[in-house]
Design an enzyme around this catalytic site. Structure first.
Site, PDB file in Angstrom:
ATOM      1  N   TRP A 102      46.871  78.863  24.691  1.00 42.92           N
ATOM      2  CA  TRP A 102      45.824  77.801  24.687  1.00 42.92           C
ATOM      3  C   TRP A 102      44.657  78.090  23.982  1.00 42.92           C
ATOM      4  O   TRP A 102      44.002  77.473  23.179  1.00 42.92           O
ATOM      5  CB  TRP A 102      45.430  77.228  25.933  1.00 42.92           C
ATOM      6  N   ASP A 169      37.533  77.325  28.583  1.00 43.00           N
ATOM      7  CA  ASP A 169      38.444  76.395  29.182  1.00 43.00           C
ATOM      8  C   ASP A 169      39.117  76.994  30.331  1.00 43.00           C
ATOM      9  O   ASP A 169      39.626  77.961  30.546  1.00 43.00           O
ATOM     10  CB  ASP A 169      39.713  76.787  28.158  1.00 43.00           C
ATOM     11  N   LYS A 193      46.053  70.280  36.150  1.00 45.25           N
ATOM     12  CA  LYS A 193      46.492  71.596  36.602  1.00 45.25           C
ATOM     13  C   LYS A 193      45.841  71.721  38.328  1.00 45.25           C
ATOM     14  O   LYS A 193      46.567  72.296  38.894  1.00 45.25           O
ATOM     15  CB  LYS A 193      45.885  72.667  35.617  1.00 45.25           C
TER      16      LYS A 193
END
Ligand code: PLP
Length: 357
Positions: A102, A169, A193
């Site tokens: 990511w 993030d 998530k």
């Protein structure tokens, strides 16, 4: 049978969130209308958005500190592009820490807009650790990092001291542990998530850092426009925002981040202790960087795969296979996964050991 759901995302949410959001689809606030068929500008939905935005700041202890919370579409992946649009000066540069898939996806998007310096990377070790001791160029416009690496099972325990704005993030560990969130200038997270259903992305922004790039920003990518419109610049992902609000309320009732962190620590301790004790298994992440959210581990002898898979499936466990870039297993233990589910997994690991002896 209700499963023990270890899915990495979309993932388990509190049962009461499933029930209450299902009810709101049928009859929202006793209005005789579904949450899905009313205007996002109706009084009832505006109240949902306002409460969700306020509760985010309250739970993160950012109330009254110059922050704004907004919910947008496009997933965390769109933020990979919105961040440089809003933060990178014309002819400026950005600094990124590369800790996984990511993080490197975020780097790729930043490169569309300007010079992007990777301050450190653990790619050569298949991202099994968080690089440390790197230097951040003082002339960068911001520093970007990923607090929890969902795929590789590593988590930043410390964040660098820097005068630059820090952008993080936190898709896979937001609301899971106490941090000084006021050290961050932008925090973002895809809902799916640890907060709600896919569809919404939460962005928490220190308002004073915006408007400094000298760059023209397309409307939909402009944080300032979304803030000014109170997160209603266009139709927001109403269902995801509503269910996220229910999860945030659940968390608040439980005692907030401090309370959930204790539970998350207990879950992680239980599973890592078994991985380290059981001679059939080994963890993949460097011990000091192990994630409390995504626990990655392997069987020492792959010949035991079929037996282990049979045992955990029979125990009602779901979502355990690892990501293809690590292999083995990944137990994602987000906020809503109860300690009892972790005990079931640990019991299965012990049962495999007994069977094989
Ligand atoms: C899942 C994930 C993403 C991507 O999220 P989308 O909402 O699917 O775009 C980004 N960063 C991290 C850390 C993730 O775990």
């Amino acid at each position: 049978m209700k499963k023990h759901n270890y899915s990495a995302g979309p993932c388990i949410l509190p049962q009461e969130v499933f029930e209450k959001s299902a009810q709101a689809i049928l009859n929202f606030n006793d209005s005789g209308l579904s949450l899905l068929e009313i205007s996002h500008r109706s009084k009832d939905f505006v109240a949902v958005m306002e409460e969700a935005r306020a509760l985010v700041l309250e739970l993160l202890d950012l109330k009254g500190k110059g922050y704004q919370a907004i919910f947008l579409g496009g997933g965390a992946s769109l933020e990979f592009l919105m961040i440089p649009y809003n933060m990178m000066k014309v002819n400026g540069k950005a600094a990124y820490l590369d800790t996984g898939t990511w993080a490197s996806a975020a780097i790729k998007e930043a490169k569309f807009l300007g010079e992007t310096v990777v301050v450190a990377s653990s790619k050569d070790q298949n991202y099994n650790n968080i690089p440390k001791g790197y230097t951040i160029p003082a002339d960068a416009d911001y520093f970007h990092c990923t607090s929890n690496n969902t795929i590789f099972g590593t988590q930043m325990k410390e964040f660098p001291e820097t005068d630059l704005p820090i952008v993080c993030d936190m898709s896979s560990d937001i609301f899971s542990r106490k941090l000084d969130f006021s050290k961050f200038d932008i925090i973002y997270a895809g809902a799916q998530k640890n907060m709600g259903p896919a569809g919404a992305t939460l962005i928490v922004i220190k308002e004073e850092i915006l408007g400094k790039t000298g760059r023209e920003i397309p409307s939909m990518l402009d944080y300032a426009k979304h803030i000014k419109a109170e997160s209603m610049y266009n139709t927001p992902p109403v269902f995801s925002v509503y269910a996220s609000l229910l999860t945030l309320k659940w968390l608040k009732n439980l005692g907030g981040i401090e309370a959930i962190e204790k539970i998350n620590d207990a879950k992680a301790a239980l599973l890592y202790t078994e991985i380290d004790r059981n001679p059939l298994f080994r963890g993949t992440a460097a011990v000091e960087d192990r994630s409390n959210m995504n626990v990655t581990f392997l069987l020492n002898d792959e010949a035991h795969t079929a037996k282990f898979d049979e045992l955990w499936k029979a125990a009602g466990i779901s979502g355990l296979p690892g990501h293809r870039s690590v292999g083995g297993y990944r137990a994602s233990m987000y906020n809503a996964l109860p300690l009892e589910s972790v005990q079931v997994l640990v019991d299965v690991m012990k049962a495999l050991e007994t069977e094989i002896k």
